[in-house]
Design a protein around this motif. Structure first.
Motif, PDB file in Angstrom:
ATOM      1  N   THR A  31       2.588 -10.705 -13.254  1.00  0.00           N
ATOM      2  CA  THR A  31       2.917  -9.374 -13.751  1.00  0.00           C
ATOM      3  C   THR A  31       2.415  -9.229 -15.122  1.00  0.00           C
ATOM      4  O   THR A  31       1.631  -8.054 -15.521  1.00  0.00           O
ATOM      5  CB  THR A  31       4.427  -9.136 -14.041  1.00  0.00           C
ATOM      6  OG1 THR A  31       4.946  -9.287 -12.781  1.00  0.00           O
ATOM      7  CG2 THR A  31       4.543  -7.712 -14.525  1.00  0.00           C
ATOM      8  N   TYR A  75       1.360  -5.908  -8.815  1.00  0.00           N
ATOM      9  CA  TYR A  75       2.570  -5.096  -9.491  1.00  0.00           C
ATOM     10  C   TYR A  75       1.931  -4.645 -11.110  1.00  0.00           C
ATOM     11  O   TYR A  75       2.001  -3.849 -11.489  1.00  0.00           O
ATOM     12  CB  TYR A  75       3.627  -5.899  -9.538  1.00  0.00           C
ATOM     13  CG  TYR A  75       4.646  -5.814  -8.326  1.00  0.00           C
ATOM     14  CD1 TYR A  75       5.674  -4.905  -8.576  1.00  0.00           C
ATOM     15  CD2 TYR A  75       4.274  -6.280  -7.058  1.00  0.00           C
ATOM     16  CE1 TYR A  75       6.421  -4.675  -7.293  1.00  0.00           C
ATOM     17  CE2 TYR A  75       5.124  -6.035  -5.839  1.00  0.00           C
ATOM     18  CZ  TYR A  75       6.293  -5.256  -6.410  1.00  0.00           C
ATOM     19  OH  TYR A  75       7.197  -5.093  -5.155  1.00  0.00           O
ATOM     20  N   GLY A  76       1.484  -5.571 -11.748  1.00  0.00           N
ATOM     21  CA  GLY A  76       1.186  -5.631 -12.954  1.00  0.00           C
ATOM     22  C   GLY A  76       0.104  -4.724 -13.577  1.00  0.00           C
ATOM     23  O   GLY A  76       0.040  -4.099 -14.666  1.00  0.00           O
ATOM     24  N   ILE A  79       0.574  -1.103 -15.014  1.00  0.00           N
ATOM     25  CA  ILE A  79       1.276  -0.957 -16.144  1.00  0.00           C
ATOM     26  C   ILE A  79       0.375  -0.215 -17.315  1.00  0.00           C
ATOM     27  O   ILE A  79       0.557   0.745 -17.843  1.00  0.00           O
ATOM     28  CB  ILE A  79       1.941  -2.150 -17.008  1.00  0.00           C
ATOM     29  CG1 ILE A  79       2.842  -2.611 -15.840  1.00  0.00           C
ATOM     30  CG2 ILE A  79       2.434  -1.933 -18.319  1.00  0.00           C
ATOM     31  CD1 ILE A  79       3.394  -4.044 -16.351  1.00  0.00           C
ATOM     32  N   LEU A 112       6.234   4.716 -13.833  1.00  0.00           N
ATOM     33  CA  LEU A 112       6.401   3.273 -13.640  1.00  0.00           C
ATOM     34  C   LEU A 112       7.479   2.874 -12.432  1.00  0.00           C
ATOM     35  O   LEU A 112       7.186   1.831 -11.671  1.00  0.00           O
ATOM     36  CB  LEU A 112       6.916   2.453 -14.914  1.00  0.00           C
ATOM     37  CG  LEU A 112       5.826   2.529 -15.870  1.00  0.00           C
ATOM     38  CD1 LEU A 112       6.515   2.218 -17.413  1.00  0.00           C
ATOM     39  CD2 LEU A 112       4.856   1.521 -15.655  1.00  0.00           C
ATOM     40  N   ALA A 116       6.398   0.977  -9.104  1.00  0.00           N
ATOM     41  CA  ALA A 116       7.187  -0.232  -8.423  1.00  0.00           C
ATOM     42  C   ALA A 116       7.725  -0.267  -7.137  1.00  0.00           C
ATOM     43  O   ALA A 116       7.300  -1.225  -6.400  1.00  0.00           O
ATOM     44  CB  ALA A 116       8.106  -0.719  -9.689  1.00  0.00           C
ATOM     45  N   LEU A 371      10.140  -9.253  -7.669  1.00  0.00           N
ATOM     46  CA  LEU A 371       9.225  -8.438  -8.610  1.00  0.00           C
ATOM     47  C   LEU A 371       9.827  -7.085  -8.817  1.00  0.00           C
ATOM     48  O   LEU A 371       9.668  -6.458  -9.793  1.00  0.00           O
ATOM     49  CB  LEU A 371       7.934  -8.259  -7.768  1.00  0.00           C
ATOM     50  CG  LEU A 371       7.054  -9.608  -7.982  1.00  0.00           C
ATOM     51  CD1 LEU A 371       5.663  -9.460  -6.938  1.00  0.00           C
ATOM     52  CD2 LEU A 371       6.408  -9.572  -9.476  1.00  0.00           C
ATOM     53  N   ASN A 375      10.684  -5.577 -12.390  1.00  0.00           N
ATOM     54  CA  ASN A 375       9.869  -4.544 -12.995  1.00  0.00           C
ATOM     55  C   ASN A 375      10.839  -3.437 -13.492  1.00  0.00           C
ATOM     56  O   ASN A 375      10.390  -2.684 -14.300  1.00  0.00           O
ATOM     57  CB  ASN A 375       8.921  -4.316 -11.927  1.00  0.00           C
ATOM     58  CG  ASN A 375       7.603  -5.144 -12.030  1.00  0.00           C
ATOM     59  OD1 ASN A 375       6.841  -4.653 -12.775  1.00  0.00           O
ATOM     60  ND2 ASN A 375       7.451  -6.003 -11.611  1.00  0.00           N
TER      61      ASN A 375
END
Length: 505
Positions: A31, A75-76, A79, A112, A116, A371, A375
């Motif tokens: 992440t 996932y990351g 951001i 966000l 996620a 995750l 998150n």
């Protein structure tokens, strides 16, 4: 029943204390790595491979760690794409289209959370597909030849106009510019230097990461400098820290549709998560965008590409495990690690190393849940970035961009290229030309050219090979239908606006 018994056995492997610790470490590290512009899953996995050898991990534990990093990076990457309009990696490029406008409207927490949940749905669909259909889908992927991949890339480029929702001429101009830049370097067939201007640094062409960070990060800083950077607070705000359930519920359909498209793209060797994100967003826009809200902060425009790129990431593991053919750049790195540990992926892997395969599959389910749990609570932490004054935030963005690019190659030439792409991105923004088609051209141009050359080489230069395969013909027909539907929707929206009274929105 065999599948479920194997999965239960794999769950026992994944729940071993060492493997659980590696899974959580991989999720967290992935992440963070994914959130840093320029690194992405390939570099994240490559960075941690030495640790697997340093600690003497076996093939199963090593693969669980690297796969967790892979999922965590996917996932990351969203951001910085949502908060700063800077994609953490190539697939997250599509998330910027609606994610950043949502952040500008004070809906960063919603974006966000949507991303996620979309990532969770996409990765779960992919892992389920890996569990149930790996042998069947891997066999289907074998039938895609170079001409079929060329048709697939044609489909991706042909939908750019409808994808962006802007002037088609400007979108195509941007895409052609990207394709032109992608041809810089050594000719893949003859080895002759093309458009290098005598510079040895350009023999390998421009690094995609350098181009992407320059076009998005550096140009974003220049744009913000132009917008009264003397102000002491950020131009963005946050309405609430946690989103409403009704907002998340409204994007589940888009996530499921994006997961299906992304998973199909993922199982095709070489297509990867980037194409999965592009196609997922494009398909969802054609299906759902009735009021022209995509590109302006539509939550479905965040859910679809996030689900698509995560589904494609999971799907890319299928050809790697079942065929020994990497489905993406990241799985190519993972494949090299397995081979170095005397594990040969392929059709016999499921019989010879069931603990490795099913332990990995079970670990992916656990990593996905981990995750999501990781998150969602951190949304409040992520959104605090938006409260940082621009005068303090932008130098950090520039520093991270330059340090990240220099750490990849330790080349000052890449820093100059970063500045050049930043100026190009700033100029294109001033001219209201979208950057995404240009990056798409850079991203897919090399593979598109290589597949075209392979097809022509196989056919001894006969261009008819491009339209002989049933798969390529089907893709061309689908492209034609897609374009026809896009034109019909455009005409319909223009007519609706022409009948709308003045002053009415």
């Amino acid at each position: 029943m065999d599948i479920f018994s194997h999965l239960l056995g794999g769950l026992g492997v994944a729940l071993m204390p060492l493997n659980i610790a590696l899974l959580l470490l991989g999720c967290f590290a992935g992440t963070l790595i994914g959130a840093l512009p320029g690194l992405g899953p390939v570099n994240g996995v490559a960075i941690l491979i030495p640790l697997t050898f340093a600690f003497g991990l076996d093939a199963t534990s090593s693969l669980i760690l690297l796969a967790s990093v892979y999922y965590g990076c996917m996932y990351g990457g969203r951001i910085s794409a949502i908060l700063l309009n800077i994609p953490g990696d190539e697939p997250a490029m599509m998330t910027t289209l609606d994610g950043y406008p949502m952040a500008q409207a004070g809906k960063a927490s919603e974006a966000l959370a949507i991303s996620a949940v979309g990532s969770f749905i996409g990765a779960t669909v992919a892992t389920t597909g890996l569990t149930l259909f790996a042998p069947l889908l891997a066999q289907a992927a074998i039938y895609f030849g170079p001409a079929d991949y060329f048709a697939l890339y044609i489909m991706a480029f042909a939908t750019i106009g409808g994808l962006m929702g802007v002037d088609l001429r400007k979108a195509l101009l941007s895409a052609v510019l990207g394709l032109m830049i992608a041809t810089i370097g050594l000719d893949p067939s003859t080895g002759i230097a093309r458009f290098t201007l005598g510079s040895y640094e350009l023999f390998d062409g421009f690094d995609l990461i350098v181009a992407m960070v320059g076009l998005f990060a550096v140009s974003e800083v220049l744009v913000l400098l132009e917008r009264h950077m003397s102000e002491n607070k950020s131009g963005l705000h946050v309405n609430k820290l946690m989103p409403d359930w009704s907002v998340l519920k409204g994007t589940i359909g888009a996530s499921l549709r994006g997961s299906g498209v992304g998973f199909i793209a993922g199982i095709l060797p070489g297509a990867g998560a980037s194409l999965g994100a592009v196609m997922s967003y494009s398909m969802e826009k054609q299906y759902s965008d009735r009021n022209g809200t995509f590109g302006k902060g539509d939550p479905r425009g965040v859910a679809a590409p996030e689900a698509g790129n995560n589904a494609a990431s999971g799907g890319a593991l299928i050809p790697m495990l079942a065929l020994g053919v990497p489905g993406s750049g990241t799985t190519a790195v993972m494949l090299a690690m397995l081979v170095s540990l005397n594990v040969q992926p392929g059709p016999l892997l499921f019989e010879r190393s069931p603990d490795l395969v099913w332990g990995l599959v079970a670990a992916l389910y656990l990593a996905n849940v981990a995750l999501l749990i990781l998150n969602i609570p951190m949304i409040g932490i992520f959104t605090t970035i938006l409260r940082t004054p621009n005068w303090a935030l932008m130098p950090v963005v520039v520093a991270i961009s330059f340090v990240g690019i220099y750490s990849l190659s330790r080349s000052t030439f890449d820093l100059y290229a970063l500045l050049g792409f930043g100026l190009l991105g700033y100029l294109m923004r001033k001219l209201d030309i979208s950057l995404v088609p240009l990056v798409l051209g850079l991203l897919l141009g090399t593979d598109m050219e290589n597949n075209l050359r392979r097809a022509l080489s196989i056919s001894a230069g006969d261009w008819g090979v491009l339209v002989r395969s049933p798969i390529s013909i089907s893709l061309y027909c689908l492209t034609a239908l897609f374009l026809a539907f896009s034109i019909w929707m455009s005409v319909r929206m223009k007519r609706r606006r022409s009948y709308q009274p003045e002053g009415v929105e």
